[in-house]
Design an enzyme around this catalytic site. Sequence first.
Site, PDB file in Angstrom:
ATOM      1  N   ARG A   1       3.912  -0.538  13.047  1.00 38.82           N
ATOM      2  CA  ARG A   1       3.587  -1.829  12.452  1.00 38.82           C
ATOM      3  C   ARG A   1       3.665  -1.679  10.934  1.00 38.82           C
ATOM      4  NH1 ARG A   1      -1.935  -4.293  10.964  1.00 38.82           N
ATOM      5  NH2 ARG A   1      -1.189  -6.274  10.130  1.00 38.82           N
TER       6      ARG A   1
ATOM      7  N   HIS B   1       1.115  -9.368   4.377  1.00 40.79           N
ATOM      8  CA  HIS B   1      -0.060  -8.504   4.276  1.00 40.79           C
ATOM      9  C   HIS B   1      -0.520  -8.529   2.810  1.00 40.79           C
ATOM     10  CE1 HIS B   1      -2.240  -4.976   6.382  1.00 40.79           C
ATOM     11  NE2 HIS B   1      -2.836  -5.120   5.210  1.00 40.79           N
TER      12      HIS B   1
ATOM     13  N   ASN C   1      -1.667 -11.165   8.079  1.00 40.54           N
ATOM     14  CA  ASN C   1      -2.702 -10.161   8.280  1.00 40.54           C
ATOM     15  C   ASN C   1      -4.030 -10.631   7.690  1.00 40.54           C
ATOM     16  OD1 ASN C   1      -3.500  -7.220   8.859  1.00 40.54           O
ATOM     17  ND2 ASN C   1      -4.106  -7.468   6.702  1.00 40.54           N
ATOM     18  N   GLU C   2      -5.038 -10.735   8.530  1.00 37.58           N
ATOM     19  CA  GLU C   2      -6.410 -10.980   8.089  1.00 37.58           C
ATOM     20  C   GLU C   2      -6.548 -12.135   7.097  1.00 37.58           C
ATOM     21  OE1 GLU C   2      -8.113  -7.339   6.645  1.00 37.58           O
ATOM     22  OE2 GLU C   2      -7.881  -6.308   8.548  1.00 37.58           O
TER      23      GLU C   2
ATOM     24  N   ASN D   1      -7.712  -6.395  14.088  1.00 39.92           N
ATOM     25  CA  ASN D   1      -8.009  -5.248  13.225  1.00 39.92           C
ATOM     26  C   ASN D   1      -9.500  -5.009  13.309  1.00 39.92           C
ATOM     27  OD1 ASN D   1      -5.359  -5.330  12.470  1.00 39.92           O
ATOM     28  ND2 ASN D   1      -5.727  -5.932  10.333  1.00 39.92           N
TER      29      ASN D   1
ATOM     30  N   TYR E   1     -12.710  -2.140  12.731  1.00 32.97           N
ATOM     31  CA  TYR E   1     -13.137  -0.855  12.174  1.00 32.97           C
ATOM     32  C   TYR E   1     -14.587  -0.524  12.462  1.00 32.97           C
ATOM     33  CZ  TYR E   1      -8.827  -0.798   9.411  1.00 32.97           C
ATOM     34  OH  TYR E   1      -7.512  -0.770   9.036  1.00 32.97           O
TER      35      TYR E   1
ATOM     36  N   GLN F   1       0.804  -1.223   0.000  1.00 31.92           N
ATOM     37  CA  GLN F   1       0.000   0.000   0.000  1.00 31.92           C
ATOM     38  C   GLN F   1       0.838   1.276   0.000  1.00 31.92           C
ATOM     39  OE1 GLN F   1      -2.688  -1.827   3.259  1.00 31.92           O
ATOM     40  NE2 GLN F   1      -4.067  -0.487   2.155  1.00 31.92           N
TER      41      GLN F   1
ATOM     42  N   TRP G   1      -4.696   2.899  12.006  1.00 31.44           N
ATOM     43  CA  TRP G   1      -4.593   2.708  10.556  1.00 31.44           C
ATOM     44  C   TRP G   1      -5.121   3.971   9.883  1.00 31.44           C
ATOM     45  CZ3 TRP G   1      -2.290  -0.954   7.625  1.00 31.44           C
ATOM     46  CH2 TRP G   1      -2.484  -0.815   6.238  1.00 31.44           C
TER      47      TRP G   1
ATOM     48  N   GLU H   1      -5.007  -2.626  14.038  1.00 38.24           N
ATOM     49  CA  GLU H   1      -5.513  -1.615  13.095  1.00 38.24           C
ATOM     50  C   GLU H   1      -6.831  -1.074  13.611  1.00 38.24           C
ATOM     51  OE1 GLU H   1      -5.987  -2.783   8.946  1.00 38.24           O
ATOM     52  OE2 GLU H   1      -4.061  -3.803   8.953  1.00 38.24           O
TER      53      GLU H   1
ATOM     54  N   GLU I   1      -5.567   1.909  -1.366  1.00 38.39           N
ATOM     55  CA  GLU I   1      -6.590   1.183  -0.600  1.00 38.39           C
ATOM     56  C   GLU I   1      -7.149   0.013  -1.437  1.00 38.39           C
ATOM     57  OE1 GLU I   1      -7.433   0.816   2.416  1.00 38.39           O
ATOM     58  OE2 GLU I   1      -9.410  -0.086   2.167  1.00 38.39           O
ATOM     59  N   TRP I   2      -6.257  -0.885  -1.839  1.00 32.32           N
ATOM     60  CA  TRP I   2      -6.626  -2.124  -2.528  1.00 32.32           C
ATOM     61  C   TRP I   2      -7.583  -1.875  -3.705  1.00 32.32           C
ATOM     62  CZ3 TRP I   2      -2.832  -4.939  -1.016  1.00 32.32           C
ATOM     63  CH2 TRP I   2      -2.368  -4.859   0.286  1.00 32.32           C
TER      64      TRP I   2
ATOM     65  N   PHE J   1      -7.228   6.872   4.399  1.00 27.24           N
ATOM     66  CA  PHE J   1      -7.263   6.438   5.798  1.00 27.24           C
ATOM     67  C   PHE J   1      -6.156   7.087   6.629  1.00 27.24           C
ATOM     68  CE2 PHE J   1      -9.918   2.856   4.381  1.00 27.24           C
ATOM     69  CZ  PHE J   1     -10.659   2.533   5.508  1.00 27.24           C
TER      70      PHE J   1
HETATM   71  C1  GBH Z   1      -7.875  -3.680   6.596  1.00 29.55           C
HETATM   72  O1  GBH Z   1      -8.832  -4.685   6.410  1.00 29.55           O
HETATM   73  C2  GBH Z   1      -6.590  -4.019   5.875  1.00 29.55           C
HETATM   74  O2  GBH Z   1      -5.729  -4.780   6.689  1.00 29.55           O
HETATM   75  C3  GBH Z   1      -5.868  -2.783   5.382  1.00 29.55           C
HETATM   76  O3  GBH Z   1      -4.834  -3.156   4.516  1.00 29.55           O
HETATM   77  C4  GBH Z   1      -6.850  -1.836   4.744  1.00 29.55           C
HETATM   78  O4  GBH Z   1      -6.222  -0.703   4.184  1.00 29.55           O
HETATM   79  C5  GBH Z   1      -7.846  -1.425   5.788  1.00 29.55           C
HETATM   80  O5  GBH Z   1      -8.538  -2.552   6.213  1.00 29.55           O
HETATM   81  C6  GBH Z   1      -8.910  -0.454   5.312  1.00 29.55           C
HETATM   82  O6  GBH Z   1      -9.788  -1.069   4.429  1.00 29.55           O
HETATM   83  O7  GBH Z   1     -16.875  -3.880   0.967  1.00 29.55           O
HETATM   84  O8  GBH Z   1     -16.525  -5.787  -0.460  1.00 29.55           O
HETATM   85  O9  GBH Z   1     -15.238  -3.770  -0.823  1.00 29.55           O
HETATM   86  C7  GBH Z   1     -10.055  -4.522   7.105  1.00 29.55           C
HETATM   87  C8  GBH Z   1     -11.103  -5.441   6.542  1.00 29.55           C
HETATM   88  C9  GBH Z   1     -11.496  -5.795   4.243  1.00 29.55           C
HETATM   89  C10 GBH Z   1     -12.954  -4.421   5.534  1.00 29.55           C
HETATM   90  C11 GBH Z   1     -12.156  -5.325   2.976  1.00 29.55           C
HETATM   91  C12 GBH Z   1     -13.550  -3.906   4.274  1.00 29.55           C
HETATM   92  C13 GBH Z   1     -14.069  -4.256   2.008  1.00 29.55           C
HETATM   93  C14 GBH Z   1     -14.709  -5.302   1.195  1.00 29.55           C
HETATM   94  N1  GBH Z   1     -11.610  -4.869   5.322  1.00 29.55           N
HETATM   95  N2  GBH Z   1     -13.495  -4.861   3.219  1.00 29.55           N
HETATM   96  S1  GBH Z   1     -15.934  -4.653   0.146  1.00 29.55           S
END
Ligand code: GBH
Length: 482
Positions: free
Chosen positions: A92, A137, A182-183, A314, A316, A35, A437, A386, A444-445, A453
């Site tokens: 981290r 990760h 991670n996750e 982690n 949120y 990232q 985080w 996170e 952001e993937w 973030f």
């Molecule tokens: C974290 O995952 C990650 O570890 C981190 O890399 C990332 O930047 C951060 O979250 C913020 O997203 O709604 O179908 O698009 C937390 C778990 C995984 C929750 C992906 C939200 C979105 C899937 N996240 N999810 S979708």
Amino acid sequence: MENARNDVRDGAVKEISRTDFPKDFVFGVATSCYQIEGARSEGGKGDNIWDVFSENKDNIRDDSNGDVAVDHYHRFKEDIELMAKLGFGAYRFSISWARIFPDGLGTKVNEEGVAFYNNLINFMLEKGIQPYATLYHWDLPYNLHSSIGGWLSDKIVDYFGMYAEACFASFGDRVKHWITINEPLQTAVNGYGAGIFAPGICTDATNEPYLAAHHQLLAHAAAYKVYEEKFKARQGGEVGLVLDCEWAEAFSDKPEDEMAAARRLDFQLGWYLDPIFFGDYPETMRQRLGDHLPKLSEKDREHLRNSVDFVGLNHYTTRFISHVETPREIHFYQVQEMERNETSKSGEAIGDRAASEWLFIVPWGLKKTLNYISRKYNNPKIYVTENGMDEEDSELEKLQLHERLNDTKRVGYFKGYLAAVSQAIKDGADVRGYFAWSFLDNFEWAQGYTKRFGLVYVDYKNGLTRHPKASAIWFSHFLKGE
Ligand code: GBH
């Protein structure tokens, strides 16, 4: 429910101070290599699955990728200096597997990759920041995907063990806190089920997510074992696993809603922590998945048993969970026979929205998640690895730079969630640290650069310059006890 509603009310922003936490409590920030680093093909690095996944523009919302990201690879000194100036005591970060073993095979260590992380770690320590290193990760060396099928193959377990060993051997004299993976849930469900994350597989969602999770668990255990057998006595560090968990609050006090909420937690945390602490997958998963859920052999159980020195969480957001009869499909969400709700039974919103559609601001959910882990798994050591919220880039674009930095909503988020952590500690949870985080705005993937973030704003249009937001400044006062 009554309880939850009270919590909703007092979940509003609270004043919180450093003295609400134990003296030795760790405060840090978190990032991951894909990232932020960029430098896709520099320093001898091989491609990983995200390098290749993001070549297909359909996979990333703004057609972007992590080729340059926020160029942390070249700017790490500036970044660590800023982190230290703000007063954070821990960082981290994650290590790029394909920088250490470009083809993943573990035959020859890429010395340039090792040198990069040596420089990073040494500089952190020089600035008084403790390294918390994540080995994985989400950025699997692409060759391990194309040659053996990545996390779907049991061969991955040995390759991960070799990689972990190389990292412990190279950095373990200085790194005392390790996170293996991670996750794993996200890799399993989104990487090998929905296909929205690399490697983008969605061909057999009834089996492959569970297999990918199984191999991640065994890989974690292999790394834990290597550390225990070859490094722990000499290096004296600790190794943990990081799991993501949204709190699941029962939608009503009807038993079926309460059971659905409990099941939802089994499908997030129990999936990984039950094998580690209790020796097998949760019964609720076995009932619904039958043979689609792999079996743990005696040897697997033995390796997995108590294979964490700490649990990384982690966290949120939170949802109300209600029971729904669903067609008996094996897909991750359907098979749980539950529905996630954004409003309570009485129609009250669960919390304010952040930018991502999945992210509602519900501080009390963190307290409940921490207490749940503590009570269910016999009070393990926990780090919140996170926690944070995002803003929409296109909204900020409309503002002047100084206005973009005024992230008062994020300050409120941190105050509320930190208060929840301190309450959980008072309730008896053994929480040792908290990582926000993320340090920087970053890739952001699947959302590309559309979601921010960071505590520190990165100006993507002006040379990737760094600008601390109000939340970073707030944190630095908080840390200094001001
Ligand atoms: C974290 O995952 C990650 O570890 C981190 O890399 C990332 O930047 C951060 O979250 C913020 O997203 O709604 O179908 O698009 C937390 C778990 C995984 C929750 C992906 C939200 C979105 C899937 N996240 N999810 S979708």
